[in-house]
Scaffold this motif. Structure first.
Motif, PDB file in Angstrom:
ATOM      1  N   SER A  84      89.964  62.859 -46.654  1.00 44.21           N
ATOM      2  CA  SER A  84      88.917  63.756 -47.131  1.00 44.21           C
ATOM      3  C   SER A  84      88.289  63.271 -48.436  1.00 44.21           C
ATOM      4  O   SER A  84      88.955  62.664 -49.276  1.00 44.21           O
ATOM      5  N   ARG A  85      87.027  63.604 -48.605  1.00 42.34           N
ATOM      6  CA  ARG A  85      86.324  63.345 -49.864  1.00 42.34           C
ATOM      7  C   ARG A  85      86.425  64.534 -50.821  1.00 42.34           C
ATOM      8  O   ARG A  85      85.761  64.550 -51.859  1.00 42.34           O
ATOM      9  N   LEU A  86      87.236  65.509 -50.476  1.00 43.59           N
ATOM     10  CA  LEU A  86      87.328  66.728 -51.272  1.00 43.59           C
ATOM     11  C   LEU A  86      87.689  66.444 -52.723  1.00 43.59           C
ATOM     12  O   LEU A  86      87.047  66.958 -53.645  1.00 43.59           O
ATOM     13  N   ALA A  87      88.705  65.619 -52.956  1.00 50.13           N
ATOM     14  CA  ALA A  87      89.117  65.306 -54.325  1.00 50.13           C
ATOM     15  C   ALA A  87      87.991  64.631 -55.093  1.00 50.13           C
ATOM     16  O   ALA A  87      87.762  64.932 -56.271  1.00 50.13           O
ATOM     17  N   ALA A 118      90.680  54.335 -50.879  1.00 50.48           N
ATOM     18  CA  ALA A 118      89.479  53.536 -50.635  1.00 50.48           C
ATOM     19  C   ALA A 118      88.210  54.345 -50.865  1.00 50.48           C
ATOM     20  O   ALA A 118      87.258  53.861 -51.478  1.00 50.48           O
ATOM     21  N   VAL A 119      88.197  55.601 -50.391  1.00 45.54           N
ATOM     22  CA  VAL A 119      86.976  56.398 -50.543  1.00 45.54           C
ATOM     23  C   VAL A 119      86.812  56.917 -51.970  1.00 45.54           C
ATOM     24  O   VAL A 119      85.712  57.310 -52.368  1.00 45.54           O
ATOM     25  N   ALA A 120      87.888  56.895 -52.756  1.00 42.19           N
ATOM     26  CA  ALA A 120      87.801  57.361 -54.148  1.00 42.19           C
ATOM     27  C   ALA A 120      87.020  56.402 -55.026  1.00 42.19           C
ATOM     28  O   ALA A 120      86.495  56.787 -56.078  1.00 42.19           O
ATOM     29  N   GLY A 121      86.958  55.151 -54.618  1.00 42.03           N
ATOM     30  CA  GLY A 121      86.239  54.163 -55.415  1.00 42.03           C
ATOM     31  C   GLY A 121      86.882  53.993 -56.784  1.00 42.03           C
ATOM     32  O   GLY A 121      88.102  53.832 -56.892  1.00 42.03           O
ATOM     33  N   GLU A 122      86.084  54.078 -57.841  1.00 38.74           N
ATOM     34  CA  GLU A 122      86.586  53.871 -59.195  1.00 38.74           C
ATOM     35  C   GLU A 122      86.991  55.168 -59.887  1.00 38.74           C
ATOM     36  O   GLU A 122      87.345  55.151 -61.066  1.00 38.74           O
ATOM     37  N   ARG A 123      86.948  56.264 -59.186  1.00 40.72           N
ATOM     38  CA  ARG A 123      87.380  57.522 -59.800  1.00 40.72           C
ATOM     39  C   ARG A 123      88.865  57.449 -60.150  1.00 40.72           C
ATOM     40  O   ARG A 123      89.668  56.971 -59.341  1.00 40.72           O
ATOM     41  N   PRO A 124      89.258  57.936 -61.305  1.00 35.52           N
ATOM     42  CA  PRO A 124      90.661  57.827 -61.743  1.00 35.52           C
ATOM     43  C   PRO A 124      91.551  58.907 -61.133  1.00 35.52           C
ATOM     44  O   PRO A 124      92.164  59.717 -61.842  1.00 35.52           O
ATOM     45  N   LEU A 125      91.626  58.923 -59.797  1.00 36.97           N
ATOM     46  CA  LEU A 125      92.468  59.891 -59.114  1.00 36.97           C
ATOM     47  C   LEU A 125      93.871  59.320 -58.921  1.00 36.97           C
ATOM     48  O   LEU A 125      94.073  58.112 -58.934  1.00 36.97           O
ATOM     49  N   LYS A 126      94.828  60.208 -58.739  1.00 39.54           N
ATOM     50  CA  LYS A 126      96.201  59.789 -58.446  1.00 39.54           C
ATOM     51  C   LYS A 126      96.427  59.922 -56.946  1.00 39.54           C
ATOM     52  O   LYS A 126      96.056  60.924 -56.338  1.00 39.54           O
ATOM     53  N   HIS A 127      97.057  58.909 -56.353  1.00 41.75           N
ATOM     54  CA  HIS A 127      97.322  58.890 -54.918  1.00 41.75           C
ATOM     55  C   HIS A 127      98.815  58.709 -54.709  1.00 41.75           C
ATOM     56  O   HIS A 127      99.388  57.704 -55.139  1.00 41.75           O
ATOM     57  N   VAL A 128      99.433  59.697 -54.061  1.00 42.85           N
ATOM     58  CA  VAL A 128     100.888  59.707 -53.934  1.00 42.85           C
ATOM     59  C   VAL A 128     101.287  59.971 -52.484  1.00 42.85           C
ATOM     60  O   VAL A 128     100.811  60.932 -51.865  1.00 42.85           O
ATOM     61  N   VAL A 129     102.145  59.115 -51.958  1.00 47.20           N
ATOM     62  CA  VAL A 129     102.745  59.356 -50.639  1.00 47.20           C
ATOM     63  C   VAL A 129     103.962  60.244 -50.846  1.00 47.20           C
ATOM     64  O   VAL A 129     104.928  59.850 -51.519  1.00 47.20           O
ATOM     65  N   ALA A 130     103.925  61.445 -50.313  1.00 48.08           N
ATOM     66  CA  ALA A 130     105.034  62.387 -50.468  1.00 48.08           C
ATOM     67  C   ALA A 130     104.951  63.447 -49.386  1.00 48.08           C
ATOM     68  O   ALA A 130     103.857  63.810 -48.935  1.00 48.08           O
ATOM     69  N   ASP A 131     106.111  63.929 -48.978  1.00 48.68           N
ATOM     70  CA  ASP A 131     106.211  64.990 -47.976  1.00 48.68           C
ATOM     71  C   ASP A 131     106.190  66.335 -48.707  1.00 48.68           C
ATOM     72  O   ASP A 131     107.067  66.606 -49.537  1.00 48.68           O
ATOM     73  N   LEU A 132     105.211  67.154 -48.422  1.00 48.94           N
ATOM     74  CA  LEU A 132     105.070  68.438 -49.103  1.00 48.94           C
ATOM     75  C   LEU A 132     106.248  69.370 -48.851  1.00 48.94           C
ATOM     76  O   LEU A 132     106.438  70.336 -49.580  1.00 48.94           O
ATOM     77  N   ARG A 133     107.042  69.088 -47.853  1.00 47.11           N
ATOM     78  CA  ARG A 133     108.211  69.910 -47.557  1.00 47.11           C
ATOM     79  C   ARG A 133     109.419  69.522 -48.410  1.00 47.11           C
ATOM     80  O   ARG A 133     110.423  70.236 -48.442  1.00 47.11           O
ATOM     81  N   ASP A 134     109.299  68.386 -49.098  1.00 47.43           N
ATOM     82  CA  ASP A 134     110.424  67.887 -49.905  1.00 47.43           C
ATOM     83  C   ASP A 134     109.872  67.016 -51.028  1.00 47.43           C
ATOM     84  O   ASP A 134     110.022  65.801 -51.026  1.00 47.43           O
ATOM     85  N   LEU A 135     109.233  67.649 -51.999  1.00 52.78           N
ATOM     86  CA  LEU A 135     108.595  66.920 -53.087  1.00 52.78           C
ATOM     87  C   LEU A 135     109.634  66.424 -54.090  1.00 52.78           C
ATOM     88  O   LEU A 135     110.447  67.215 -54.584  1.00 52.78           O
ATOM     89  N   PRO A 136     109.629  65.133 -54.413  1.00 55.33           N
ATOM     90  CA  PRO A 136     110.603  64.601 -55.368  1.00 55.33           C
ATOM     91  C   PRO A 136     110.351  65.153 -56.773  1.00 55.33           C
ATOM     92  O   PRO A 136     109.232  65.093 -57.287  1.00 55.33           O
ATOM     93  N   GLU A 137     111.391  65.681 -57.379  1.00 54.93           N
ATOM     94  CA  GLU A 137     111.234  66.360 -58.661  1.00 54.93           C
ATOM     95  C   GLU A 137     110.800  65.419 -59.770  1.00 54.93           C
ATOM     96  O   GLU A 137     110.111  65.830 -60.710  1.00 54.93           O
TER      97      GLU A 137
END
Length: 230
Positions: A84-87, A118-137
């Motif tokens: 999504s381009r939402l962010a 890739a779609v974020a381009g140069e925007r300083p967003l954070k991208h994290v691979v994580a399972d929302l059912r078990d978020l690492p503290e």
């Protein structure tokens, strides 16, 4: 009123087969976002940020404009970002008003995060691979986010069956700070099912139609809007 026939915003991916069983499987999404279909490259669940913005302004902006004193600046999570381009569009909108926010794209599919980056381009967003059912503290400490936005992710977790949706709601409640807010757009789960998963939350919008002071109606979002403050 807005034009709600924007391209790229659809209710379901064109390429899905038996979506009710597939959508709850992580391997399905890895395959989906690794593909070369148009949906794998650019897909918006339900609606665009242009459609959501009036409701985001009413419910989410107040939490971002008054973040937790412990944070250097507000923290916002897109829960199950997909491609999504939402962010990107939230970042552009807030930046244009001089509001600095750390925006996190979070998804359990590595291929989805690769697309989002890739779609974020140069925007300083954070991208994290994580399972929302078990978020690492260590990455997602308690009370660390001011706003969480979900557009279709809870629906996919309902397709997974079992306790998936409930576990996700519990994890997101944990990382949302007091006085923070979560916006959920859902079009698959019934209102009763979704509210049951969020039964430990406060509810200020339960999927019923909502109209802003400017006359924008949530029924135009191709989904139901839920708002849960903490």
């Amino acid at each position: 009123m807005r034009n709600h026939e924007r391209g790229g915003a659809r209710s379901l991916p064109r390429s899905v087969g038996c979506w009710a069983t597939s959508f709850g499987k992580q391997e399905y999404w890895e395959s989906f976002y690794s593909g070369d279909t148009e949906d794998a490259k650019d897909f918006e669940w339900f609606c665009s940020y242009e459609d959501i913005e009036p409701f985001f302004r009413d419910f989410a902006r107040p939490a971002l404009e008054k973040p937790s004193p412990a944070a250097l600046r507000p923290q916002l999570m897109i829960a199950g970002c997909g491609n999504s381009r939402l962010a990107n569009e939230i970042y552009d909108d807030l930046s244009s008003d001089g509001i600095e926010v750390d925006i996190w794209n979070v998804d359990y599919a590595e291929a989805a995060i690769a697309r989002a980056r890739a779609v974020a381009g140069e925007r300083p967003l954070k991208h994290v691979v994580a399972d929302l059912r078990d978020l690492p503290e260590e990455t997602f400490p308690e009370n660390s986010f001011d706003v969480i936005v979900d557009k279709g992710t809870m629906d996919a977790l309902f397709c997974a069956g079992g306790p998936s949706a409930q576990r996700c709601a519990e994890q997101l409640h944990k990382v949302l700070r007091p006085s923070g807010v979560m916006l959920v757009l859902s079009g698959v789960a019934s209102s009763q099912e979704l509210l049951q998963s969020f039964r430990d939350w406060t509810t200020i919008l339960d999927g019923s139609p909502y109209i802003t002071e400017e006359g924008e109606a949530s029924i135009n979002l191709r989904s139901r809007l839920f708002v849960f403050p903490k």
